[in-house]
Design a protein around this motif. Structure first.
Motif, PDB file in Angstrom:
ATOM      1  N   THR A  53       0.841  -9.292   1.065  1.00 28.28           N
ATOM      2  CA  THR A  53       2.190  -8.749   1.252  1.00 28.28           C
ATOM      3  C   THR A  53       2.399  -7.596   0.280  1.00 28.28           C
ATOM      4  OG1 THR A  53       3.221 -10.306  -0.269  1.00 28.28           O
ATOM      5  CG2 THR A  53       3.167 -10.947   2.050  1.00 28.28           C
ATOM      6  N   THR A  54       3.093  -6.605   0.782  1.00 31.40           N
ATOM      7  CA  THR A  54       3.354  -5.419  -0.031  1.00 31.40           C
ATOM      8  C   THR A  54       4.568  -4.700   0.539  1.00 31.40           C
ATOM      9  OG1 THR A  54       2.359  -3.400  -0.947  1.00 31.40           O
ATOM     10  CG2 THR A  54       1.722  -3.973   1.300  1.00 31.40           C
ATOM     11  N   ASN A  55       4.857  -3.526   0.020  1.00 34.33           N
ATOM     12  CA  ASN A  55       5.968  -2.737   0.549  1.00 34.33           C
ATOM     13  C   ASN A  55       5.704  -1.260   0.254  1.00 34.33           C
ATOM     14  OD1 ASN A  55       8.684  -1.290   0.212  1.00 34.33           O
ATOM     15  ND2 ASN A  55       9.249  -3.155   1.320  1.00 34.33           N
ATOM     16  N   LEU A  56       5.839  -0.445   1.280  1.00 35.06           N
ATOM     17  CA  LEU A  56       5.576   1.001   1.140  1.00 35.06           C
ATOM     18  C   LEU A  56       6.528   1.650   0.142  1.00 35.06           C
ATOM     19  CD1 LEU A  56       5.027   2.489   4.725  1.00 35.06           C
ATOM     20  CD2 LEU A  56       3.617   2.959   2.727  1.00 35.06           C
ATOM     21  N   ASN A 235       0.289  -6.338   8.060  1.00 40.14           N
ATOM     22  CA  ASN A 235       0.222  -5.891   9.456  1.00 40.14           C
ATOM     23  C   ASN A 235       1.568  -5.809  10.158  1.00 40.14           C
ATOM     24  OD1 ASN A 235      -2.799  -5.616  10.173  1.00 40.14           O
ATOM     25  ND2 ASN A 235      -2.593  -7.398   8.819  1.00 40.14           N
ATOM     26  N   GLU A 236       2.652  -6.022   9.402  1.00 42.89           N
ATOM     27  CA  GLU A 236       3.957  -5.778  10.014  1.00 42.89           C
ATOM     28  C   GLU A 236       4.071  -4.277  10.265  1.00 42.89           C
ATOM     29  OE1 GLU A 236       7.465  -8.015   8.614  1.00 42.89           O
ATOM     30  OE2 GLU A 236       6.056  -9.264   7.497  1.00 42.89           O
ATOM     31  N   VAL A 257       1.791  -1.553   7.543  1.00 47.91           N
ATOM     32  CA  VAL A 257       2.327  -1.293   6.203  1.00 47.91           C
ATOM     33  C   VAL A 257       1.184  -1.155   5.189  1.00 47.91           C
ATOM     34  CG1 VAL A 257       3.747  -2.255   4.334  1.00 47.91           C
ATOM     35  CG2 VAL A 257       4.446  -2.560   6.724  1.00 47.91           C
ATOM     36  N   GLY A 258       0.384  -2.223   5.051  1.00 46.71           N
ATOM     37  CA  GLY A 258      -0.622  -2.246   3.982  1.00 46.71           C
ATOM     38  C   GLY A 258      -1.760  -1.261   4.211  1.00 46.71           C
ATOM     39  N   GLY A 259      -2.272  -1.238   5.437  1.00 49.28           N
ATOM     40  CA  GLY A 259      -3.393  -0.347   5.743  1.00 49.28           C
ATOM     41  C   GLY A 259      -2.993   1.107   5.539  1.00 49.28           C
ATOM     42  N   TYR A 260      -1.788   1.430   5.968  1.00 46.66           N
ATOM     43  CA  TYR A 260      -1.290   2.814   5.852  1.00 46.66           C
ATOM     44  C   TYR A 260      -1.158   3.194   4.375  1.00 46.66           C
ATOM     45  CZ  TYR A 260       1.705   6.882   7.034  1.00 46.66           C
ATOM     46  OH  TYR A 260       2.237   8.144   7.193  1.00 46.66           O
ATOM     47  N   PRO A 451     -10.457   2.929  10.711  1.00 46.29           N
ATOM     48  CA  PRO A 451     -10.166   2.572   9.318  1.00 46.29           C
ATOM     49  C   PRO A 451      -8.676   2.293   9.106  1.00 46.29           C
ATOM     50  CG  PRO A 451     -10.599   4.925   9.536  1.00 46.29           C
ATOM     51  CD  PRO A 451     -10.911   4.312  10.857  1.00 46.29           C
ATOM     52  N   PRO A 452      -8.300   1.775   7.947  1.00 45.97           N
ATOM     53  CA  PRO A 452      -6.882   1.516   7.677  1.00 45.97           C
ATOM     54  C   PRO A 452      -6.049   2.787   7.874  1.00 45.97           C
ATOM     55  CG  PRO A 452      -8.249   0.711   5.863  1.00 45.97           C
ATOM     56  CD  PRO A 452      -9.156   1.427   6.802  1.00 45.97           C
TER      57      PRO A 452
END
Ligand code: AMP
Length: 633
Positions: A53-56, A235-236, A257-260, A451-452
């Motif tokens: 979990t993360t947040n841009l 992946n949200e 979210v995370g990959g980006y 790729p991400p």
């Protein structure tokens, strides 16, 4: 790092993607760690950093607001309204929380869509970051699009809220946004719950009671609001961004979210060589993918200040960009070939009148970079010019030179080599076989998983995602870019143009089908074809050929001319002036094969003054002769 070192960096990324991307994932903060780097069990759908979990917004704003609160984060310069504002990371953190609180007050929750239709003002960036903060999905629509295009996107995204402004400004001329938005909301089947208006005082507008809210009035109540970041599974969805394809219906490119976050942070380090505390200047617009990746998210993720510019490249004079580079000590700059071709019409002295010692490189993308333009700007600035090739779908460069890793010299006409993570191949369009030898023209494809940072799917249409982009061969999945390319003996790629009906006008991607649908909606038009025609300034322009219901009208020059003006207005009003064809030629018939297929390439060749090629399948050769005659006139 030398070229050979980049080769081993690249090799590792494709041979051990798990290890490679696990390492890159450390470039961002995770609230909880991921338990799997990439899940590709549902190929071609890839899920990156599963379970993390993360947040841009946390990564772009909060973590820097803690570490360097007073450093500049957003530098806004408008030569249109003659204003300049600088927000530090602490101030940006404040504004984004205020915007987030306003969104929440208007009912926006995690997973809701927020459509942003705004000019280049700081509030647009606050809005994007605020959505990211609370887990709402933003969908930015380019301000140059008009009501029909906007209504289509509203119906597809189904936003709970629309954020807009009274007006933008272009070359000193006020461009009202609100009437177009109101009209779009009349036309759309979907009705958002609320509209949030930023009133710049440029154009009076009608306020719809119960629906429209005023940002400035809501701001004071929320000025001190504390809105914590919502921790999202990697992946949200962070956003959707519409892009043109071969059908009239634009596709919502959907990103995670995370990959980006990881992909952008890595690209800032390895490709752009941007460092925290420095200033990044991208001349694009938030309505395009470059604006998402390299005006808003990328630079901020890297702890850089981002320079957001509202204005023309030639006002007050053609030195404005370089004056900004000098004044704000810009180290990395990103623009498009078209913009350089505009500057090229002005005195080259503008390039040498300012102190550009801070600038390390100018990156150009979005359309082919022709050699004279590359040479002119590189000699004028005395800086490396780095072409980079990518798409809305990928979110970050596919082909370029990774300036953070190598100082390999660019080759004129080539964007460079495949970036880490991208398994690029050229294939034979018909057989799908990989082309091994150099100098062979093929379709540029990328072997999955992408790729991400690349698109997860097409918003609301997994089927369309698979159908449009992917082909399976020998148990492997290949993503098509729809671009022709070739590779030279040194592994550098050359892009040779699109294989579909997408055209590129001044770096803006447009679907000819969307323009055709708009024109054929006019009662006088029976049938229409739109093709992209080479243009010295814009790369390509759209040119239309219309068959009228009343042939007498087409045959009377005055009537045909009046209709052309009407059709221009129709495109301006429905799609926006960006999509307006350079000409609408009224013709007696369109060149088609005996099976009824439009000979688009022949039409394009004629419009460009080239040989139309093999015409053995043409149904009625006189159609082409008539068009040739029209073009000659
Ligand atoms: P967009 O999705 O609007 O960024 O458009 C992507 C398309 O623009 C690509 O598929 C190419 O056709 C074209 N394109 C982007 N960058 C370049 C470049 N550096 N050289 C040549 N064509 C490019």
């Amino acid at each position: 790092m030398s070229t050979t070192d980049y080769t081993s960096f690249y090799q590792r990324s494709v041979q051990d993607p798990e290890g490679f991307w696990r390492e890159q994932a450390a470039l961002i903060d995770w609230h909880t760690p991921f338990n799997e780097v990439c899940d590709y069990t549902q190929a071609p759908f890839a899920r990156w950093f599963v379970g993390g979990t993360t947040n841009l917004c946390h990564n772009a704003v909060d973590r820097h607001a803690q570490q360097r609160p007073d450093a500049a984060a957003l530098i806004w310069v408008s030569t249109e309204v003659k204003q300049e504002r600088i927000y530090s990371f602490a101030q940006l953190h404040r504004e984004v929380q205020t915007m987030a609180a306003i969104l929440q007050k208007l009912g926006v929750q995690r997973g809701d869509r927020v459509l942003i239709y705004m000019p280049m003002i700081p509030e647009a960036a606050f809005a994007m970051l605020a959505c990211a903060r609370i887990g709402a999905i933003h969908s930015v629509v380019f301000g140059g699009f008009a009501s029909h295009a906007l209504a289509n996107r509203i119906d597809d995204a189904q936003p709970k809220l629309v954020i807009s402004a009274d007006a933008g400004s272009r070359g000193g001329k006020v461009v009202p946004y609100k009437p177009l938005l109101d009209e779009a909301l009349e036309r759309s089947a979907h009705r958002p719950q609320a509209v949030l208006m930023v009133d710049r005082g440029l154009a009076a507008f009608e306020h719809v009671a119960g629906r429209d809210h005023d940002y400035a009035s809501l701001h004071p109540q929320h000025a001190q609001a504390e809105v914590p970041c919502t921790w999202l599974e990697s992946n949200e969805i962070s956003y959707t961004l519409y892009t043109s394809g071969t059908t009239g219906k634009p596709k919502g490119v959907q990103r995670d979210v995370g990959g980006y976050a990881v992909a952008l942070a890595a690209s800032m380090k390895y490709i752009f060589d941007g460092r925290a505390g420095e200033t990044y200047f991208s001349t694009s617009d938030i309505g395009w993918v470059v604006g998402h990746s390299y005006i808003v998210y990328g630079p901020l993720l890297a702890g850089m200040a981002t320079l957001m510019y509202e204005g023309l490249p030639v006002q007050p004079d053609a030195g404005i960009w370089w004056e900004l580079v000098a004044r704000h000590r810009v180290t990395v700059m990103f623009s498009a070939p078209t913009a350089v071709r505009v500057l090229k019409k002005h005195d080259p002295a503008h390039l040498s009148q300012h102190d550009l010692s801070s600038l390390r490189a100018l990156f150009l993308a979005g359309e082919p970079l022709d050699e004279p333009t590359a040479r002119w700007i590189s000699e004028g600035l005395g800086k490396p010019i780095i072409d980079n090739y990518w798409q809305t779908e990928t979110g970050w460069p596919i082909l370029t030179l990774a300036r953070g890793l190598t100082d390999a010299a660019p080759k004129l006409g080539s964007p460079g080599v495949p970036m880490y993570g991208y398994r690029v191949q050229l294939i034979d369009e018909n057989t799908g076989e990989a082309l091994q030898a150099a100098q062979q023209k093929g379709l540029l494809v990328i072997e999955g998983p992408l790729p991400p940072g690349c698109l997860q799917t097409v918003w609301g249409d997994n089927d369309r995602f698979v159908r449009t982009y992917w082909r399976e061969q020998g148990g492997r999945h290949y993503y098509s870019t729809f671009d022709w390319a070739l590779r030279d003996e040194d592994g550098y790629y050359y892009i040779l143009g699109r294989s579909d009906d997408v055209i590129n006008v001044a770096g803006h991607r447009l679907g000819t089908r969307e323009i055709e649908e708009c024109l054929s909606g006019h009662p006088a038009v029976a049938e229409v074809a739109v093709v992209g025609v080479a243009d010295a300034l814009k790369g390509q322009v759209a040119m239309a050929f219309a068959v009228l219901r009343d042939p007498a009208r087409a045959a009377t020059p005055q009537l045909a001319q009046a209709l052309e003006v009407e059709l221009f207005k129709r495109v301006d009003a429905e799609l926006g002036a960006v999509a307006r064809p350079s000409r609408v030629h009224c013709c007696s018939a369109l060149p088609k094969t005996r099976s009824g297929k439009l000979l688009r390439r022949a039409l394009q060749a004629l419009a460009e003054g080239r040989d139309p090629g093999d015409l053995s399948t043409i149904e009625d050769p006189s159609a082409l002769a008539h068009i040739q005659d029209l073009l000659r006139r």
